[in-house]
Scaffold this motif. Structure first.
Motif, short mmCIF file in Angstrom:
data_model
loop_
_atom_site.label_atom_id
_atom_site.label_comp_id
_atom_site.label_asym_id
_atom_site.label_seq_id
_atom_site.Cartn_x
_atom_site.Cartn_y
_atom_site.Cartn_z
N VAL A 1 5.51 0.63 -10.14
CA VAL A 1 4.57 -0.45 -10.08
C VAL A 1 5.95 -1.59 -9.05
O VAL A 1 7.05 -1.75 -9.12
CB VAL A 1 4.65 -1.72 -11.43
N HIS A 2 5.39 -1.91 -7.49
CA HIS A 2 6.37 -1.98 -6.60
C HIS A 2 6.19 -3.22 -6.52
O HIS A 2 4.57 -3.62 -5.83
CB HIS A 2 6.64 -1.02 -5.47
N VAL A 3 5.95 -5.04 -6.26
CA VAL A 3 5.67 -6.19 -6.06
C VAL A 3 6.36 -6.96 -4.99
O VAL A 3 7.74 -7.06 -5.34
CB VAL A 3 5.55 -6.71 -7.06
N ASP A 4 6.46 -7.04 -3.55
CA ASP A 4 6.88 -7.48 -2.97
C ASP A 4 6.74 -8.38 -3.37
O ASP A 4 5.20 -9.37 -2.53
CB ASP A 4 6.88 -7.48 -1.35
N VAL A 5 7.37 -9.86 -3.93
CA VAL A 5 7.23 -11.22 -3.82
C VAL A 5 7.62 -11.75 -2.38
O VAL A 5 8.66 -11.64 -2.02
CB VAL A 5 8.30 -11.82 -4.73
N THR A 6 7.06 -12.45 -1.85
CA THR A 6 7.45 -13.56 -0.49
C THR A 6 7.25 -15.04 -0.54
O THR A 6 6.68 -14.81 -1.71
CB THR A 6 6.81 -12.89 0.43
N GLY A 7 7.57 -15.48 0.16
CA GLY A 7 7.49 -16.59 0.69
C GLY A 7 8.47 -17.46 -0.66
O GLY A 7 8.49 -18.94 -1.34
N TYR B 1 11.27 7.01 -4.74
CA TYR B 1 10.66 5.94 -4.71
C TYR B 1 9.75 5.52 -5.59
O TYR B 1 9.89 3.99 -5.17
CB TYR B 1 9.10 6.49 -3.60
N GLU B 2 9.33 6.13 -6.64
CA GLU B 2 8.10 5.77 -7.34
C GLU B 2 9.22 5.18 -8.15
O GLU B 2 9.44 4.30 -9.41
CB GLU B 2 8.27 6.51 -8.37
#
Length: 539
Positions: free
Chosen positions: A115-121, A278-279
């Motif tokens: 799981v890769h989550v790009d948390v923005t804001g 990457y994984e």
């Protein structure tokens, strides 16, 4: 469309329309959870977050969160062949009373249920806490932070620097001390895994060279093995990481598309290794496919520091004067290897060189940090009494002297403020002053272009200390060397100076080993409009 599924589709392009429909349907999600529970019972494990959590690639308003769903670290085949919906939360406090972002991400089997989550804001220069949930299971809580705002000048950055953690040669006690140091950021400079060794979950008392990794399943199992270590997990949970790779994430001493076996199918092996990398890393990369994968990136820490994270493996020229009949590195006299003088030989490749030159010239940062793999200072194994003398190891920058000269010229002409090179790979502490003529001491006509700090390994062994002391005496760029200790580097970077501590374990085989400062160096910074550069002072 969730982020992880979008990455998968862009990366592989192999899902059929039917598979896509299954992945997005509620019935498939229910079936996957049911299969997951069966897999957990059959494996004897019931906790899906056996590899921990991690974060990295921090920006002023975003950070990457990572985990991988795996019940039995050495039995990935027991996992269901369906995607799982993993929930995540990020909060301003470790008790999650002030949740600032949350959502769900797909853990797809095609990406090893990672799981890769790009948390923005997010807000700049702020600590956050995060966790994942699957069913009733909750992951460990990780701590991460965003980079400072672009125009700000932070008072300091505490940076841990590590590399080379062969499972077979000790414990990860150094990571326990990295966690205790509470850094703002960790830079890992390569050899996160090594491609050989038994697939076992305890660090052995002695190394056994068996079970070399070749396939995607092999590399996935290797990362799973390494990531079960509790001290390594804790270091990931303590702060965000920025990472690059070296050779052992793929194969010893590989150069571009060639390994030391001269395997005609090496690119397939390399693609499998790149995908597994990457994984298992908190990367923002979006590779079109894993045959080639861009890993070099740039990260700013306000106006205090700019990190130029380099890749000196994927684009380099083949090693010079390789041993007859095979590839791989060699230790050769300069006079016996004319290829070492070939100005066409590159370490970074033309595109990355241009990217680096642009990033240095445009950098507003007080410190320009090159986070890269191997020792950059000239390190002849024989005295250099006249031009043409010297014996050099060809796998490092000594095997690419023209490329190194080009980099020194780029640093000089860019007028980038306070270049600082961070290195690993050679399993030794080194402190060096890099000049345009590496065979001569610094002088008015041969000024210091950059300071280099090379960290020892987390576990991997090195040469005897007596030999390293000989190298220091023979090479004017190198001011300090220590090869008999394992550990890491801890840097405190401020607008005026950088203090570097070489942190050395007493016993790498003892998980409870204490750690001491083997040496301390202070690099006094100067303004970018000054022709001199930061210089190394022993504390």
């Amino acid at each position: 469309m969730d982020e992880q599924r979008r990455i998968f589709l862009a990366t592989t392009g192999r899902l059929s329309a039917l598979s896509a429909a299954v992945l997005t349907s509620a019935s498939a999600s229910t079936a996957a959870l049911a299969q997951n529970r069966v897999a957990a019972r059959e494996s004897g494990n019931t906790y899906p977050f056996s590899l921990g959590v991690a974060s990295g690639s921090p920006l002023p308003d975003a950070v990457i969160l990572w985990t991988r769903i795996l019940y039995d670290p050495l039995n990935a085949a027991a996992m269901p062949a369906l995607a799982l919906s993993v929930r995540w939360e990020m909060a301003e406090d470790e008790n999650f009373r002030r949740v600032v972002a949350k959502g769900s991400a797909s853990a797809a089997p095609e990406l090893a249920h990672s799981v890769h989550v790009d948390v923005t804001g997010l807000r700049p220069d702020r600590w956050y806490w995060y966790r994942f949930m699957l069913g009733d299971a909750v992951s460990p809580v990780g701590r991460t932070r965003t980079a400072p705002a672009a125009g700000s000048m932070p008072k300091q950055l505490k940076l841990a620097v590590a590399s080379c953690q062969h499972w077979e040669f000790g414990t990860y006690a150094a990571h326990r001390h990295i966690t205790a140091a509470a850094p703002d950021l960790v830079a890992f400079l390569g050899d996160y895994i090594y491609e050989w060794g038994p697939y076992q979950l305890r660090h052995p008392t002695s190394a056994v060279r068996v079970a070399e990794s070749f396939t995607l399943a092999d590399y996935r199992a290797r990362y799973a093995q390494y990531k079960t270590d509790r001290d390594l997990q804790a270091a990931h949970q303590a702060a965000p990481w920025i990472v690059t790779w070296d050779d052992h994430e793929v194969a010893n001493d590989y150069a571009n598309d060639r390994d030391e076996r001269l395997d005609p199918r090496f690119i397939e092996r390399r693609a499998a290794a790149y995908q597994a990398f990457y994984e298992h890393m908190p990367l923002r990369a979006r590779p079109a496919n894993f045959t080639h994968m861009r890993i070099y990136q740039r990260y700013d820490w306000g106006k205090l520091a700019r990190f130029h994270v380099l890749d000196d493996r994927q684009y380099r020229a083949h090693l010079a004067c390789e041993p007859k009949g095979r590839g791989g590195s060699n230790s050769v006299p300069l006079r016996a290897c004319p290829a070492l003088k070939d100005k066409r030989r590159t370490m970074l490749g033309k595109e990355q060189e241009q990217w680096l030159a642009q990033g240095l010239s445009a950098s507003p940062a007080r410190w320009n940090i090159l986070a890269q793999q191997t020792l950059m200072a000239q390190n002849s194994q024989l005295p250099i009494l006249k031009e043409g003398d010297g014996r050099f190891w060809t796998d490092g920058w000594d095997g690419y002297p023209a490329a190194r000269q080009h980099l020194m010229d780029t640093l000089h002409t860019s007028r980038a403020s306070n270049p600082l090179v961070l290195s690993g790979d050679v399993h030794s502490f080194f402190a060096s002053e890099l000049t345009r003529n590496p065979t001569r001491p610094r002088s008015a006509g041969n000024p210091v272009i950059a300071t280099e700090l090379c960290g020892t390994s987390i576990t991997s062994p090195s040469r005897p200390q007596t030999r390293t002391e000989q190298y220091v005496r023979m090479n004017p760029a190198i001011k300090y060397g220590r090869s008999d200790k394992r550990g890491y580097m801890l840097l405190t970077i401020t607008p005026t100076d950088t203090t570097a501590y070489f942190m050395a374990l007493s016993d790498v085989h003892n998980n409870a080993s204490p750690i001491t400062r083997a040496a301390t160096f202070i690099i006094n910074g100067v303004r970018s409009d000054n022709r001199t550069r930061a210089q190394l002072l022993r504390s």
